[in-house]
Design a protein around this motif. Structure first.
Motif, PDB file in Angstrom:
ATOM      1  N   CYS A 259     104.235  22.962  54.546  1.00 39.82           N
ATOM      2  CA  CYS A 259     103.602  21.882  54.180  1.00 39.82           C
ATOM      3  C   CYS A 259     102.122  22.413  54.746  1.00 39.82           C
ATOM      4  N   PHE A 260     102.054  23.172  55.923  1.00 39.75           N
ATOM      5  CA  PHE A 260     100.899  23.743  56.481  1.00 39.75           C
ATOM      6  C   PHE A 260     100.150  24.731  55.478  1.00 39.75           C
ATOM      7  N   MET A 261     100.764  25.661  54.774  1.00 40.08           N
ATOM      8  CA  MET A 261     100.331  26.360  53.918  1.00 40.08           C
ATOM      9  C   MET A 261      99.676  25.564  52.679  1.00 40.08           C
ATOM     10  N   VAL A 262     100.375  24.799  51.932  1.00 42.07           N
ATOM     11  CA  VAL A 262      99.567  23.965  50.981  1.00 42.07           C
ATOM     12  C   VAL A 262      98.399  23.308  51.383  1.00 42.07           C
ATOM     13  N   LEU A 263      98.381  22.601  52.494  1.00 41.38           N
ATOM     14  CA  LEU A 263      97.169  21.969  52.787  1.00 41.38           C
ATOM     15  C   LEU A 263      95.929  22.998  53.119  1.00 41.38           C
ATOM     16  N   TRP A 264      96.642  24.233  53.655  1.00 39.45           N
ATOM     17  CA  TRP A 264      95.477  25.169  54.074  1.00 39.45           C
ATOM     18  C   TRP A 264      94.747  25.836  53.127  1.00 39.45           C
ATOM     19  N   TYR A 265      95.766  26.240  52.000  1.00 41.27           N
ATOM     20  CA  TYR A 265      95.216  27.009  51.056  1.00 41.27           C
ATOM     21  C   TYR A 265      94.280  26.171  50.125  1.00 41.27           C
ATOM     22  N   SER A 266      94.760  24.879  49.930  1.00 42.65           N
ATOM     23  CA  SER A 266      94.115  23.815  49.010  1.00 42.65           C
ATOM     24  C   SER A 266      92.411  23.514  49.800  1.00 42.65           C
ATOM     25  N   ALA A 267      92.647  23.608  51.219  1.00 48.27           N
ATOM     26  CA  ALA A 267      91.323  23.274  51.808  1.00 48.27           C
ATOM     27  C   ALA A 267      90.356  24.677  51.744  1.00 48.27           C
ATOM     28  N   LEU A 268      90.861  25.625  51.786  1.00 48.45           N
ATOM     29  CA  LEU A 268      89.965  26.849  51.644  1.00 48.45           C
ATOM     30  C   LEU A 268      89.562  26.838  50.090  1.00 48.45           C
ATOM     31  N   GLN A 269      90.226  26.478  49.051  1.00 40.56           N
ATOM     32  CA  GLN A 269      89.581  26.534  47.835  1.00 40.56           C
ATOM     33  C   GLN A 269      88.657  25.513  47.674  1.00 40.56           C
TER      34      GLN A 269
END
Length: 416
Positions: free
Chosen positions: A321-331
């Motif tokens: 869950c964290f990685m999905v939110l994190w990568y989306s935020a950076l993009q």
């Protein structure tokens, strides 16, 4: 997900990467079966060290290349490097001098350094902001499922054909990925295409500009430092300690069950991450990391095998869950002109110290004991997870709108 897969460009991108993921897992499983019986475990460890070192050294350069050229073609170049590396494994894993085998490991490391920054930046270039969270979730789930299928397929192939023949299957999967990426042929980012300089000084300047863009957003820098601390004291050591402890306590087959639980948890976590619509995704992301403390607790306290598997699964749900939110935020946070370099910095922060952590974990456990080491891991996890919430921007995983606009304009001016 159906909307994503109706897009022909994304469908080809996803198909190629799903195939490549399966092939990479074949290599991970088959390589020790080739190298260890003929050359010993120390040579296998040396290969992993060379691959990790080359990847770490070249990551920032990979980010510059991803921003300068077509990201799909950069990923295709990565496949070519890895094709050459796996071919080297095929030729020299069991016989011949050691040097060509080390070169093969260096080539796969160079391929990974090109792939990591270009992959995330290419996904953002293909998919609009409204679907990036779902795209990252599908990408993460595909990697986990592909890894699981690749492991199972490797076992079946090793049981029925020789390890070299199994590597030939890996070469086929990389070739399929290469064809899809050449067909995709994403355009270069226009501003970078028009304004890029020449020579090594320009390359270093662009790499520095990527670091500056990360530093100018305190919440991004804080989360990257958080990742460094957690990889060194928690996730890195887990790669070593979890298989060691599970085998000692429950038998040689136990780690297979633990790995399966981890895969399942990661896929579920990606699904959860795709569905988060909160205006405070950072709070979701930090809370999602908290169950990871169950792993060091289970290393300290002997629990039944089903309990160990459950702890690993729940922790993996949180990480997914964290990685999905994190990568989306950076993009969504950074202009596409600098995303290759940003993801290179992110990968370096997250995995740069992992080889050191892998080597240090058994030594620290031997010196401190498993219980003090586990307590230290829990304290660092909780402290680093919730301390970052005090940094402005972390709760929303985004800079305030006015600040973001100024930063975007500044980034474009620096690129020009």
């Amino acid at each position: 997900m159906r909307t994503l897969l109706r897009d022909r460009r994304y469908r080809m991108f996803w198909l190629g990467q799903a195939t490549s993921t399966l092939g990479n897992q074949l290599t991970i499983v088959v390589l020790p079966a080739l190298v260890v019986p003929s050359r010993g475990g120390s040579t296998f460890g040396l290969l992993l060290a060379v691959e990790s070192m080359v990847m770490g050294v070249l990551l920032l350069l990979g980010g510059v290349v991803a921003d300068r050229y077509s990201r799909s073609l950069v990923m295709a170049a990565s496949d070519i490097f890895r094709l050459a590396g796996v071919s080297g494994f095929l030729l020299f894993a069991t016989r011949g001098p050691l040097a060509p085998l080390l070169v093969a490991a260096a080539l796969t490391g160079a391929g990974a350094a090109l792939y990591e920054p270009a992959h995330r930046a290419a996904l953002a270039q293909i998919v609009g902001e409204d679907l990036r969270q779902q795209a990252n979730a599908l990408d993460s789930a595909t990697k986990r499922v592909g890894g699981l299928i690749g492991s199972l397929l490797a076992g079946l192939l090793l049981a029925n054909i020789s390890p070299p023949s199994t590597l030939l299957v890996d070469l086929l999967t990389m070739s399929i990925s290469l064809v899809t990426l050449v067909w995709l042929r994403l355009p270069r980012v226009k501003a970078v295409q028009e304004q890029q300089g020449q020579g090594m000084s320009a390359v270093f300047a662009e790499a520095k500009a990527g670091l500056v863009e990360v530093r100018r957003r305190p919440w991004v820098s804080a989360l990257m430092l958080q990742g460094t601390a957690q990889v060194f004291f928690l996730f890195g050591p887990n790669y070593v300690l979890v298989p060691m402890v599970s085998q000692e306590r429950y038998g040689i087959e136990a780690f297979g069950w633990v790995s399966a639980a981890t895969f399942v948890g990661s896929v579920l976590g990606s699904t959860v991450g795709a569905k988060v619509t909160s205006k405070r995704p950072g709070l979701w992301a930090m809370n999602a990391l908290t169950p990871c403390l169950l792993t060091p607790v289970c290393l300290m306290v002997e629990v039944p095998l089903w309990g160990f598997c459950a702890a690993m699964a729940v922790g993996s749900v949180g990480v997914g869950c964290f990685m999905v939110l994190w990568y989306s935020a950076l993009q969504n946070e950074f202009p596409e002109e600098v995303q290759g370099r940003v993801f290179a910095v992110e990968a370096l922060a997250s995995f740069g110290l992992q080889p050191v952590a892998l080597a240090a974990a058994p030594l620290l456990v031997a010196l401190m004991g498993i219980t003090p080491f586990g307590v230290l891991a829990v304290i660092i996890l909780l402290t680093s997870t919730y301390a970052v919430l005090f940094v402005p921007g972390t709760v929303r995983l985004a800079s305030p709108r006015g600040v973001k606009d100024r930063l975007d304009q500044s980034a474009l001016t620096a690129t020009s």
